[in-house]
Design a protein around this motif. Sequence first.
Motif, mmCIF file in Angstrom:
data_model
loop_
_atom_site.group_PDB
_atom_site.id
_atom_site.type_symbol
_atom_site.label_atom_id
_atom_site.label_comp_id
_atom_site.label_asym_id
_atom_site.label_seq_id
_atom_site.Cartn_x
_atom_site.Cartn_y
_atom_site.Cartn_z
ATOM 1 N N LEU A 139 0.862 -1.249 0.091
ATOM 2 C CA LEU A 139 -0.126 -0.243 -0.434
ATOM 3 C C LEU A 139 0.772 1.169 0.009
ATOM 4 O O LEU A 139 1.686 1.073 0.500
ATOM 5 C CB LEU A 139 -0.485 -0.082 1.432
ATOM 6 N N VAL A 140 0.402 2.102 -0.903
ATOM 7 C CA VAL A 140 1.645 3.240 -1.531
ATOM 8 C C VAL A 140 0.758 4.407 -1.461
ATOM 9 O O VAL A 140 0.166 4.648 -2.089
ATOM 10 C CB VAL A 140 2.886 3.363 -2.582
ATOM 11 N N THR A 141 1.263 5.345 -0.532
ATOM 12 C CA THR A 141 0.419 6.816 -0.873
ATOM 13 C C THR A 141 1.308 7.627 -0.838
ATOM 14 O O THR A 141 2.649 7.512 -0.550
ATOM 15 C CB THR A 141 -0.166 6.899 -0.539
ATOM 16 N N LEU A 183 -4.961 1.913 -8.045
ATOM 17 C CA LEU A 183 -4.434 2.967 -8.874
ATOM 18 C C LEU A 183 -5.461 4.476 -8.259
ATOM 19 O O LEU A 183 -5.928 4.726 -9.040
ATOM 20 C CB LEU A 183 -3.484 3.715 -9.863
ATOM 21 N N ASN A 184 -5.267 5.036 -8.054
ATOM 22 C CA ASN A 184 -6.615 5.660 -7.156
ATOM 23 C C ASN A 184 -6.101 7.636 -6.774
ATOM 24 O O ASN A 184 -4.698 7.571 -6.429
ATOM 25 C CB ASN A 184 -7.386 5.410 -6.128
ATOM 26 N N GLY A 185 -7.051 8.181 -6.547
ATOM 27 C CA GLY A 185 -6.178 9.798 -6.078
ATOM 28 C C GLY A 185 -6.203 10.419 -5.005
ATOM 29 O O GLY A 185 -8.159 9.880 -5.192
ATOM 30 N N VAL A 251 -3.331 7.037 -4.489
ATOM 31 C CA VAL A 251 -3.163 5.760 -3.583
ATOM 32 C C VAL A 251 -2.598 4.512 -4.320
ATOM 33 O O VAL A 251 -3.916 4.444 -4.449
ATOM 34 C CB VAL A 251 -4.515 5.793 -3.044
ATOM 35 N N ALA A 252 -2.056 3.829 -3.928
ATOM 36 C CA ALA A 252 -1.705 2.765 -4.994
ATOM 37 C C ALA A 252 -1.777 1.237 -3.909
ATOM 38 O O ALA A 252 -1.397 0.769 -2.873
ATOM 39 C CB ALA A 252 -0.354 2.366 -5.609
#
Length: 257
Positions: A139-141, A183-185, A251-252
């Motif tokens: 989980l990456v932001t 892959l969101n924002g 937000v991945a």
Amino acid sequence: MTNAATRAEALHLTGERTVPGIPEENYWFRRHEAAYLALLPHCADATVLEAGCGEGYGAGLIVQHARRVLALDYDVPTTEHVARRYPSVAVARANLAYLPLQDGAVDVVANFQVIEHLWDQDGFLAECFRVLRPGGKLLVTTPNRLTFTPDSDTPLNPFHTRELAPSEMDELLRAAGFTVAALNGLHHAESLRTVENRYGGSIIDAQLDVVMGSLPGQATWPAELLADVAAIRADDFAVHSDDLDASLDLVAVAVRP
């Protein structure tokens, strides 16, 4: 307003990390909290490594849902603070270039607002891949370069080494061997856009106008702006895939095959 003791407990403001409990910092704290809340379902009943835990509020949220959380940070006063304030979180000092875990040791690696601070992003992702079990999630932001530092190749934040655009984040994760599941924002919700109308359309710019040129924590804030910033909550932000290039943060969710 918080008193001096509360500020000390929340760790000194330097601009490198976001901390809770300080009205002037509340916009950034709630913005980061919103991303944690959006990704919490991926941590349910999991063994989670938070690589770069900062103040520890995120690990404190995750541990309420996970089976176990190990939080890592390189800074000794920070790890001591996390151990004291979030006793249900296991915490250790470590360099993220070499994660101190065996291969396939964890179900989830959480890396929130950290990868932009790292000099060797590829090497870090290789370590994440190594310590995740097959099927495990990363989980990456991270700030969206297209909106966070839109007019310069040099990051605005002096603690950032390389910021990423959506396509660059996608490419980086795939090159490390991950499957990109989402892959969101992160965007301002309608409630926050309404507040922004009082500040020429950008509450971020209004805050920057106050703090630029001042030492961290030393700026004098207009009372109305400080009250509006202090009132912001996590649900004043929205995480979705629409208009990704215009998002504030990426937000991945990536999966190790």
